[in-house]
Design a protein around this motif. Structure first.
Motif, short mmCIF file in Angstrom:
data_model
loop_
_atom_site.label_atom_id
_atom_site.label_comp_id
_atom_site.label_asym_id
_atom_site.label_seq_id
_atom_site.Cartn_x
_atom_site.Cartn_y
_atom_site.Cartn_z
N HIS A 26 -67.48 -85.77 11.80
CA HIS A 26 -67.06 -87.13 12.13
C HIS A 26 -68.23 -87.94 12.64
O HIS A 26 -69.23 -87.39 13.08
CB HIS A 26 -66.04 -87.10 13.29
N HIS A 123 -64.60 -85.85 7.48
CA HIS A 123 -63.24 -86.28 7.84
C HIS A 123 -62.56 -86.92 6.63
O HIS A 123 -61.40 -86.67 6.34
CB HIS A 123 -63.34 -87.28 9.01
N CYS A 131 -64.58 -92.38 7.84
CA CYS A 131 -65.34 -91.47 8.71
C CYS A 131 -65.90 -90.31 7.90
O CYS A 131 -65.15 -89.71 7.13
CB CYS A 131 -64.41 -90.96 9.81
ZN ZN Z 1 -63.43 -88.80 11.95
#
Ligand code: ZN
Length: 216
Positions: A26, A123, A131
């Motif tokens: 992330h 992500h 992300c």
């Molecule tokens: Zn994320």
């Protein structure tokens, strides 16, 4: 590789994860937040506390979030079987500083030596999100982490191979019986040992430690 340990007060008890099938990467989508700031933000979401297991700052410092064995809160639907690693910054716009890249790759290699073959995912590979951002150096990080892990396993393998060629000594006898009991090596009864699976970093360090202790 150094991991800064933080003390967190959790809103509710953490649960232990039953399986680990991937590492999810992330970005924080912002600069300047400390691990404790993220902990507070995530508590404000009604969560137990910081949802990631690790947080990599732009300076190259790595902070622990949740304990690695705990269920995280970072990727809906995949919290039950993944480790979450967050990088400071917004990689929709930013490029990653070298110190952060090096620390991130070292952390991922460290996780991979403990969990060989674990897939690294973004992500956005598992959820509807941008992300960790379009400029996040995913392929380069993955390559660097996997190469580091391979080099490490090669080195550990060579050392383990050499075990079978060394004359028996007190320290090696102890290490051998330990490695055999741990299922790492298998003897043929004639003093030759075969390597059964890649070593984890802890196992390698334990053996190296015993070797040096034996010499001292
Ligand atoms: Zn994320």
């Amino acid at each position: 590789m150094h991991i800064h340990e933080e003390t967190y007060h959790w809103n509710s008890p953490l649960k232990t994860r039953g399986a680990t099938r991937a590492v999810i990467l992330h970005h924080a989508a912002a600069d300047g937040a400390s691990a404790q700031d993220i902990h507070r933000q995530h508590q404000n979401n009604g969560w137990s506390g910081i949802g990631y297991h690790y947080y990599v700052r732009k300076t190259g410092e790595v902070f622990r979030g949740r304990p690695e064995h705990a269920v995280g809160t970072h990727a809906a639907g995949r919290n039950g079987d993944t480790i979450g690693v967050c990088f400071e910054g917004n990689f929709q716009h930013d490029t990653m500083p070298p110190a952060q890249f090096a620390a991130g790759a070292a952390l991922l290699a460290n996780i991979l030596t403990r969990c060989p073959g674990l897939p690294l995912l973004r992500h956005r590979d598992v959820c509807q999100t941008a992300c960790p951002g379009q400029h996040f150096p995913f392929e380069a990080l993955k390559e660097e982490a996997e190469m580091t892990q391979e080099r490490f396993n090669e080195m550990a393998g060579r050392w383990l191979e050499s075990l079978g060629k060394l004359p028996p000594s007190d320290w090696s006898a102890e290490a051998r019986s330990w490695a055999e009991a741990a299922g790492l090596i298998q003897g043929d009864g004639a003093g030759n040992y075969q390597y059964k699976r890649p070593l984890t970093r802890e196992e390698y360090v334990a053996m190296e430690y015993r070797r040096q202790e034996g010499r001292a």
